[in-house]
Design a protein around this motif. Structure first.
Motif, mmCIF file in Angstrom:
data_model
loop_
_atom_site.group_PDB
_atom_site.id
_atom_site.type_symbol
_atom_site.label_atom_id
_atom_site.label_comp_id
_atom_site.label_asym_id
_atom_site.label_seq_id
_atom_site.Cartn_x
_atom_site.Cartn_y
_atom_site.Cartn_z
ATOM 1 N N PHE A 205 6.218 17.489 -70.768
ATOM 2 C CA PHE A 205 6.132 18.553 -71.760
ATOM 3 C C PHE A 205 6.701 19.837 -71.159
ATOM 4 N N ALA A 206 7.877 20.242 -71.632
ATOM 5 C CA ALA A 206 8.636 21.323 -70.997
ATOM 6 C C ALA A 206 7.920 22.671 -71.077
ATOM 7 N N LYS A 207 7.204 22.926 -72.154
ATOM 8 C CA LYS A 207 6.500 24.206 -72.275
ATOM 9 C C LYS A 207 5.468 24.377 -71.161
ATOM 10 N N ALA A 208 4.850 23.273 -70.762
ATOM 11 C CA ALA A 208 3.881 23.340 -69.672
ATOM 12 C C ALA A 208 4.575 23.696 -68.363
ATOM 13 N N GLU A 209 5.757 23.121 -68.142
ATOM 14 C CA GLU A 209 6.518 23.423 -66.933
ATOM 15 C C GLU A 209 6.835 24.919 -66.868
ATOM 16 N N ASN A 210 7.214 25.498 -67.996
ATOM 17 C CA ASN A 210 7.512 26.926 -68.023
ATOM 18 C C ASN A 210 6.277 27.756 -67.676
ATOM 19 N N PHE A 211 5.125 27.358 -68.216
ATOM 20 C CA PHE A 211 3.898 28.116 -67.962
ATOM 21 C C PHE A 211 3.488 28.005 -66.488
ATOM 22 N N ILE A 212 3.699 26.828 -65.892
ATOM 23 C CA ILE A 212 3.430 26.686 -64.459
ATOM 24 C C ILE A 212 4.310 27.658 -63.678
ATOM 25 N N GLY A 213 5.562 27.808 -64.120
ATOM 26 C CA GLY A 213 6.441 28.778 -63.478
ATOM 27 C C GLY A 213 5.851 30.179 -63.505
ATOM 28 N N SER A 214 5.245 30.555 -64.630
ATOM 29 C CA SER A 214 4.614 31.872 -64.721
ATOM 30 C C SER A 214 3.450 31.996 -63.751
ATOM 31 N N PHE A 215 2.675 30.928 -63.593
ATOM 32 C CA PHE A 215 1.582 30.941 -62.624
ATOM 33 C C PHE A 215 2.116 31.203 -61.220
ATOM 34 N N HIS A 216 3.193 30.514 -60.851
ATOM 35 C CA HIS A 216 3.766 30.718 -59.524
ATOM 36 C C HIS A 216 4.370 32.113 -59.385
ATOM 37 N N GLU A 217 5.028 32.592 -60.437
ATOM 38 C CA GLU A 217 5.664 33.903 -60.348
ATOM 39 C C GLU A 217 4.640 35.029 -60.225
ATOM 40 N N ASP A 218 3.512 34.882 -60.933
ATOM 41 C CA ASP A 218 2.503 35.943 -60.945
ATOM 42 C C ASP A 218 1.369 35.714 -59.952
ATOM 43 N N GLY A 219 1.350 34.554 -59.293
ATOM 44 C CA GLY A 219 0.284 34.281 -58.331
ATOM 45 C C GLY A 219 -1.060 34.016 -58.969
ATOM 46 N N TRP A 220 -1.066 33.367 -60.125
ATOM 47 C CA TRP A 220 -2.322 33.014 -60.794
ATOM 48 C C TRP A 220 -2.814 31.670 -60.272
ATOM 49 N N ALA A 221 -4.004 31.652 -59.711
ATOM 50 C CA ALA A 221 -4.652 30.412 -59.254
ATOM 51 C C ALA A 221 -3.823 29.666 -58.211
ATOM 52 N N CYS A 222 -2.845 30.342 -57.622
ATOM 53 C CA CYS A 222 -2.004 29.748 -56.580
ATOM 54 C C CYS A 222 -1.295 30.888 -55.866
ATOM 55 N N ASP A 223 -0.696 30.592 -54.738
ATOM 56 C CA ASP A 223 0.070 31.622 -54.040
ATOM 57 C C ASP A 223 1.311 31.996 -54.848
ATOM 58 N N ARG A 224 1.694 33.261 -54.770
ATOM 59 C CA ARG A 224 2.919 33.690 -55.438
ATOM 60 C C ARG A 224 4.097 33.045 -54.734
ATOM 61 N N ASP A 225 4.946 32.363 -55.496
ATOM 62 C CA ASP A 225 6.043 31.594 -54.910
ATOM 63 C C ASP A 225 7.212 31.619 -55.895
ATOM 64 N N LEU A 226 8.152 32.520 -55.654
ATOM 65 C CA LEU A 226 9.265 32.681 -56.590
ATOM 66 C C LEU A 226 10.211 31.484 -56.592
ATOM 67 N N LEU A 227 10.326 30.802 -55.462
ATOM 68 C CA LEU A 227 11.167 29.611 -55.431
ATOM 69 C C LEU A 227 10.561 28.522 -56.310
ATOM 70 N N ALA A 228 9.255 28.310 -56.183
ATOM 71 C CA ALA A 228 8.584 27.311 -57.031
ATOM 72 C C ALA A 228 8.686 27.703 -58.495
ATOM 73 N N ALA A 229 8.546 29.014 -58.775
ATOM 74 C CA ALA A 229 8.669 29.485 -60.155
ATOM 75 C C ALA A 229 10.054 29.175 -60.706
ATOM 76 N N ALA A 230 11.083 29.474 -59.919
ATOM 77 C CA ALA A 230 12.463 29.226 -60.365
ATOM 78 C C ALA A 230 12.697 27.744 -60.631
ATOM 79 N N GLN A 231 12.150 26.893 -59.795
ATOM 80 C CA GLN A 231 12.308 25.452 -59.987
ATOM 81 C C GLN A 231 11.626 24.989 -61.272
ATOM 82 N N CYS A 232 10.436 25.533 -61.537
ATOM 83 C CA CYS A 232 9.729 25.185 -62.775
ATOM 84 C C CYS A 232 10.515 25.644 -63.998
ATOM 85 N N TYR A 233 11.023 26.861 -63.951
ATOM 86 C CA TYR A 233 11.787 27.379 -65.084
ATOM 87 C C TYR A 233 13.041 26.541 -65.331
ATOM 88 N N LYS A 234 13.681 26.095 -64.250
ATOM 89 C CA LYS A 234 14.881 25.256 -64.412
ATOM 90 C C LYS A 234 14.518 23.939 -65.092
#
Length: 251
Positions: free
Chosen positions: A153-182
């Motif tokens: 479900f692609a919408k979930a992948e995008n939201f996980i990217g936001s979690f990584h980008e903003d550091g919600w419930a996980c460490d802030r990780d822009l590389l992981a965020a970028a991978q999720c968004y892709k």
């Protein structure tokens, strides 16, 4: 076409129970679609009840009647139809044909999520992340999003990217965020397309970003396109502003 559908639509309802799921889907795609769907819904076929409810909710090929649509979703959900149960949740969440009730929405999403529906996993995660109708719990939300994304479900992948980008419930990780968004962009989520483009722009890769902005514009809602227009207006790169705005204007 199945033999059961050689009769006119008005006389076909009695044959619904004899059809295989594949034959039912074939019949529902035929030229007498609206009449057949209504007959099938009235005959108690859960798939048809859910489709008929959606048509009434949207006003698609029939007069719009959100209250009636909600009723048909309820009937299908009572027979264990998970997409219909998810739509009951949406109706409660957004006040479509029924009083706004975020707690009931969360309950519907939770049950459908626990039974494996990725859309409901995403919706329940959103309720948990926002604390809407349920106690806020971002770690639990992230867990449900990961389960939904694992089902494609692609919408979930995008939201996980936001979690990584903003550091919600996980460490802030822009590389992981970028991978999720892709991954979300590749899966056809319009917000994922935009966020992937945004991350490319942040790295100076404007020309790579522009096709994704165009895709986000083509897939997104009018409101979303206006939000993207506002973002573009604040960008310093002239090519990005001009070509990105042109993509929005084509939609």
């Amino acid at each position: 076409m199945p033999a059961a559908w050689s009769a006119s639509p008005a006389s076909a309802g009695a044959d619904w129970e004899s059809l295989s799921p594949a034959e039912a889907r074939e019949a529902l795609a035929g030229p007498a679609r609206v009449a057949l769907i209504r007959e099938a819904a009235e005959a108690g076929l859960p798939d048809a009840e859910a489709v008929w409810g959606q048509m009434l909710l949207d006003g698609a090929e029939v007069a719009k009647d959100a209250r009636a649509g909600f009723g048909w979703f309820m009937r299908a959900a009572a027979q264990g139809h998970l997409q219909a149960l998810n739509m009951v949740g949406r109706c409660y969440e957004l006040g479509w044909g029924v009083a706004h009730d975020p707690a009931r929405a969360a309950d519907c999403y939770r049950v459908a999520a626990e039974r494996g529906l990725p859309e409901a996993m995403y919706n329940y995660a959103t309720q948990l992340a926002l604390g809407a109708g349920v106690a806020q719990d971002k770690p639990a939300a992230l867990g449900w999003l990961r389960q939904s994304a694992a089902k494609g479900f692609a919408k979930a992948e995008n939201f996980i990217g936001s979690f990584h980008e903003d550091g919600w419930a996980c460490d802030r990780d822009l590389l992981a965020a970028a991978q999720c968004y892709k991954r979300a962009a590749d899966g056809g989520d319009f917000r994922g397309c935009f966020n992937h483009a945004r991350m490319l722009v942040s790295k100076g890769r404007v020309r790579e970003a522009l096709p994704w902005i165009g895709r986000a514009a083509a897939l997104g809602t009018p409101r979303f396109r206006e939000q993207v227009r506002g973002w573009l207006a604040g960008q310093g790169d002239a090519e990005l502003r001009v070509r990105g705005t042109a993509a929005l204007d084509r939609c």
